[in-house]
Design a protein around this motif. Structure first.
Motif, PDB file in Angstrom:
ATOM      1  N   VAL A  16     -66.048  22.000 -39.746  1.00  8.02           N
ATOM      2  CA  VAL A  16     -66.315  20.743 -39.047  1.00  8.02           C
ATOM      3  C   VAL A  16     -65.067  20.215 -38.350  1.00  8.02           C
ATOM      4  O   VAL A  16     -65.102  19.857 -37.166  1.00  8.02           O
ATOM      5  N   VAL A  17     -63.966  20.136 -39.069  1.00  8.74           N
ATOM      6  CA  VAL A  17     -62.749  19.563 -38.507  1.00  8.74           C
ATOM      7  C   VAL A  17     -62.228  20.405 -37.356  1.00  8.74           C
ATOM      8  O   VAL A  17     -61.861  19.885 -36.293  1.00  8.74           O
ATOM      9  N   ASN A  18     -62.185  21.716 -37.536  1.00  3.50           N
ATOM     10  CA  ASN A  18     -61.693  22.590 -36.469  1.00  3.50           C
ATOM     11  C   ASN A  18     -62.549  22.463 -35.216  1.00  3.50           C
ATOM     12  O   ASN A  18     -62.033  22.415 -34.089  1.00  3.50           O
ATOM     13  N   THR A  19     -63.858  22.390 -35.409  1.00  3.13           N
ATOM     14  CA  THR A  19     -64.771  22.231 -34.272  1.00  3.13           C
ATOM     15  C   THR A  19     -64.544  20.905 -33.574  1.00  3.13           C
ATOM     16  O   THR A  19     -64.509  20.831 -32.332  1.00  3.13           O
ATOM     17  N   LEU A  20     -64.373  19.824 -34.342  1.00  5.85           N
ATOM     18  CA  LEU A  20     -64.142  18.508 -33.749  1.00  5.85           C
ATOM     19  C   LEU A  20     -62.811  18.458 -33.009  1.00  5.85           C
ATOM     20  O   LEU A  20     -62.703  17.809 -31.954  1.00  5.85           O
ATOM     21  N   LEU A  21     -61.796  19.139 -33.522  1.00 10.62           N
ATOM     22  CA  LEU A  21     -60.513  19.191 -32.820  1.00 10.62           C
ATOM     23  C   LEU A  21     -60.651  19.901 -31.477  1.00 10.62           C
ATOM     24  O   LEU A  21     -60.098  19.450 -30.460  1.00 10.62           O
ATOM     25  N   ILE A  22     -61.389  20.988 -31.457  1.00 10.61           N
ATOM     26  CA  ILE A  22     -61.610  21.713 -30.195  1.00 10.61           C
ATOM     27  C   ILE A  22     -62.377  20.842 -29.214  1.00 10.61           C
ATOM     28  O   ILE A  22     -62.031  20.743 -28.022  1.00 10.61           O
ATOM     29  N   LEU A  23     -63.433  20.179 -29.684  1.00 13.50           N
ATOM     30  CA  LEU A  23     -64.219  19.307 -28.815  1.00 13.50           C
ATOM     31  C   LEU A  23     -63.382  18.140 -28.296  1.00 13.50           C
ATOM     32  O   LEU A  23     -63.499  17.742 -27.131  1.00 13.50           O
ATOM     33  N   ALA A  24     -62.522  17.586 -29.153  1.00 14.47           N
ATOM     34  CA  ALA A  24     -61.671  16.476 -28.729  1.00 14.47           C
ATOM     35  C   ALA A  24     -60.704  16.917 -27.639  1.00 14.47           C
ATOM     36  O   ALA A  24     -60.485  16.197 -26.650  1.00 14.47           O
ATOM     37  N   ASN A  25     -60.125  18.105 -27.787  1.00 11.01           N
ATOM     38  CA  ASN A  25     -59.205  18.612 -26.768  1.00 11.01           C
ATOM     39  C   ASN A  25     -59.913  18.824 -25.439  1.00 11.01           C
ATOM     40  O   ASN A  25     -59.400  18.443 -24.379  1.00 11.01           O
ATOM     41  N   PHE A  26     -61.085  19.423 -25.490  1.00  9.85           N
ATOM     42  CA  PHE A  26     -61.837  19.624 -24.251  1.00  9.85           C
ATOM     43  C   PHE A  26     -62.296  18.300 -23.667  1.00  9.85           C
ATOM     44  O   PHE A  26     -62.326  18.119 -22.436  1.00  9.85           O
ATOM     45  N   GLY A  27     -62.675  17.344 -24.531  1.00 15.44           N
ATOM     46  CA  GLY A  27     -63.100  16.033 -24.045  1.00 15.44           C
ATOM     47  C   GLY A  27     -61.985  15.319 -23.307  1.00 15.44           C
ATOM     48  O   GLY A  27     -62.201  14.752 -22.224  1.00 15.44           O
ATOM     49  N   VAL A  28     -60.775  15.328 -23.874  1.00 13.72           N
ATOM     50  CA  VAL A  28     -59.628  14.706 -23.217  1.00 13.72           C
ATOM     51  C   VAL A  28     -59.333  15.402 -21.889  1.00 13.72           C
ATOM     52  O   VAL A  28     -59.059  14.748 -20.870  1.00 13.72           O
ATOM     53  N   TRP A  29     -59.400  16.715 -21.885  1.00 12.02           N
ATOM     54  CA  TRP A  29     -59.104  17.481 -20.669  1.00 12.02           C
ATOM     55  C   TRP A  29     -60.115  17.175 -19.557  1.00 12.02           C
ATOM     56  O   TRP A  29     -59.733  16.903 -18.411  1.00 12.02           O
ATOM     57  N   ILE A  30     -61.387  17.190 -19.894  1.00  8.74           N
ATOM     58  CA  ILE A  30     -62.425  17.050 -18.870  1.00  8.74           C
ATOM     59  C   ILE A  30     -62.586  15.606 -18.399  1.00  8.74           C
ATOM     60  O   ILE A  30     -62.666  15.349 -17.193  1.00  8.74           O
ATOM     61  N   PHE A  31     -62.606  14.672 -19.338  1.00 12.40           N
ATOM     62  CA  PHE A  31     -62.950  13.296 -18.981  1.00 12.40           C
ATOM     63  C   PHE A  31     -61.737  12.403 -18.713  1.00 12.40           C
ATOM     64  O   PHE A  31     -61.853  11.400 -18.015  1.00 12.40           O
ATOM     65  N   TYR A  32     -60.569  12.772 -19.244  1.00 16.10           N
ATOM     66  CA  TYR A  32     -59.382  11.949 -19.035  1.00 16.10           C
ATOM     67  C   TYR A  32     -58.390  12.576 -18.074  1.00 16.10           C
ATOM     68  O   TYR A  32     -57.878  11.907 -17.163  1.00 16.10           O
ATOM     69  N   GLU A  33     -58.109  13.870 -18.239  1.00 18.11           N
ATOM     70  CA  GLU A  33     -57.072  14.493 -17.426  1.00 18.11           C
ATOM     71  C   GLU A  33     -57.551  14.949 -16.059  1.00 18.11           C
ATOM     72  O   GLU A  33     -56.889  14.702 -15.046  1.00 18.11           O
ATOM     73  N   LEU A  34     -58.657  15.659 -16.017  1.00 18.34           N
ATOM     74  CA  LEU A  34     -59.086  16.247 -14.744  1.00 18.34           C
ATOM     75  C   LEU A  34     -59.259  15.241 -13.605  1.00 18.34           C
ATOM     76  O   LEU A  34     -58.880  15.537 -12.461  1.00 18.34           O
ATOM     77  N   PRO A  35     -59.825  14.052 -13.864  1.00 23.60           N
ATOM     78  CA  PRO A  35     -59.978  13.115 -12.739  1.00 23.60           C
ATOM     79  C   PRO A  35     -58.650  12.694 -12.110  1.00 23.60           C
ATOM     80  O   PRO A  35     -58.580  12.469 -10.899  1.00 23.60           O
ATOM     81  N   HIS A  36     -57.583  12.561 -12.917  1.00 22.92           N
ATOM     82  CA  HIS A  36     -56.267  12.144 -12.407  1.00 22.92           C
ATOM     83  C   HIS A  36     -55.200  12.851 -13.237  1.00 22.92           C
ATOM     84  O   HIS A  36     -54.535  12.223 -14.071  1.00 22.92           O
ATOM     85  N   LEU A  37     -55.012  14.125 -12.995  1.00 21.38           N
ATOM     86  CA  LEU A  37     -54.198  14.957 -13.877  1.00 21.38           C
ATOM     87  C   LEU A  37     -52.756  14.469 -13.967  1.00 21.38           C
ATOM     88  O   LEU A  37     -52.213  14.295 -15.061  1.00 21.38           O
ATOM     89  N   ASN A  38     -52.109  14.249 -12.833  1.00 18.59           N
ATOM     90  CA  ASN A  38     -50.699  13.873 -12.847  1.00 18.59           C
ATOM     91  C   ASN A  38     -50.485  12.525 -13.533  1.00 18.59           C
ATOM     92  O   ASN A  38     -49.529  12.350 -14.296  1.00 18.59           O
ATOM     93  N   THR A  39     -51.387  11.579 -13.264  1.00 25.42           N
ATOM     94  CA  THR A  39     -51.274  10.262 -13.891  1.00 25.42           C
ATOM     95  C   THR A  39     -51.468  10.356 -15.399  1.00 25.42           C
ATOM     96  O   THR A  39     -50.741   9.732 -16.180  1.00 25.42           O
ATOM     97  N   ALA A  40     -52.452  11.142 -15.821  1.00 23.26           N
ATOM     98  CA  ALA A  40     -52.728  11.292 -17.244  1.00 23.26           C
ATOM     99  C   ALA A  40     -51.550  11.938 -17.961  1.00 23.26           C
ATOM    100  O   ALA A  40     -51.150  11.490 -19.046  1.00 23.26           O
TER     101      ALA A  40
END
Length: 232
Positions: A16-40
């Protein structure tokens, strides 16, 4: 280029924890970083110079060491990190238990960041200390170090560019990985620049050694239970 594809080991329970860590990393990448990568990257990365107050970062270092663990600089960066975490993390969580594994993951990330920061502040210049540090690889290196202790006789199905598929003993695969990080660390710490930066190899070395020590201590105290290792 050598990429792990599978270690052939099942787990006693869903990671469970390992899966949630992977999902959290992808979530941050897709929803936070990709829209404004340099700013993030600018706002949520860790800056070594904030530790000795040589500069003032967007966030205090006590916060940014955590946020930086969930940032990545490219698709290659996050896909490579998450592949290693997916393959090796599930069994380390299975051995440690979910709560202990979560604490271990963050502790490993902190130690890895601390080692890289110390080497940067000691051996680099002020410009190098302003280079943002980011990525989950320090924490993942701790996971690899623990795996090296807990499952040395498992076999890692490995893709070696361009066409080779091999089954390599885990202690060989991870031992060579660590040796490469150790060799590169002697050069990489001097290569960061304020305009680009490089790979934080000392974070990988520090994280891996931390994982070795913690896994050895827990195994010696009978605090971990490993699954049956795959035979050759």
């Amino acid at each position: 280029m050598a990429l792990p594809l599978s270690d052939g080991l099942s787990t006693r329970r869903f990671p469970v924890v390992n899966t949630l860590l992977i999902l959290a990393n992808f979530g941050v990448w897709i929803f936070y970083e990709l829209p404004h990568l340099n700013t993030a990257v600018f706002h949520a990365s860790f800056y070594p110079c904030t530790v000795d107050n040589a500069c003032r970062g967007p966030e205090p270092w006590g916060v940014s060491w955590i946020t930086a663990m969930f940032l990545h600089g490219s698709w290659d960066h996050i896909l490579g990190n998450m592949l290693f975490l997916f393959i090796f993390g599930k069994n380390v969580e299975d051995a440690f238990g979910p709560i202990r594994y979560l604490a271990f993951y963050f502790a490993g990330g902190f130690v890895a960041m601390a080692v890289q920061t110390a080497m940067t502040l000691i051996f680099n210049n002020s410009a190098g200390a302003r280079v943002p540090e980011l990525g989950a690889s320090g924490a993942i290196a701790a996971v690899l170090g623990a795996y090296f202790i807990l499952y040395p006789r498992s076999y890692v199905r490995t893709y070696i560019f361009p066409i080779f598929l091999l089954r390599i003993p885990a202690w060989v695969f991870l031992g060579l990985w660590f040796l490469y990080q150790l060799i590169e660390a002697n050069f990489g710490v001097f290569n960061a620049s304020a305009n680009g930066g490089g790979v934080a190899f000392f974070a990988h070395v520090g994280g891996f050694v931390f994982g070795l020590i913690v896994a050895r201590l827990l195994a010696g105290a009978g605090r971990v239970t490993t699954t049956r290792q795959a035979s050759s």
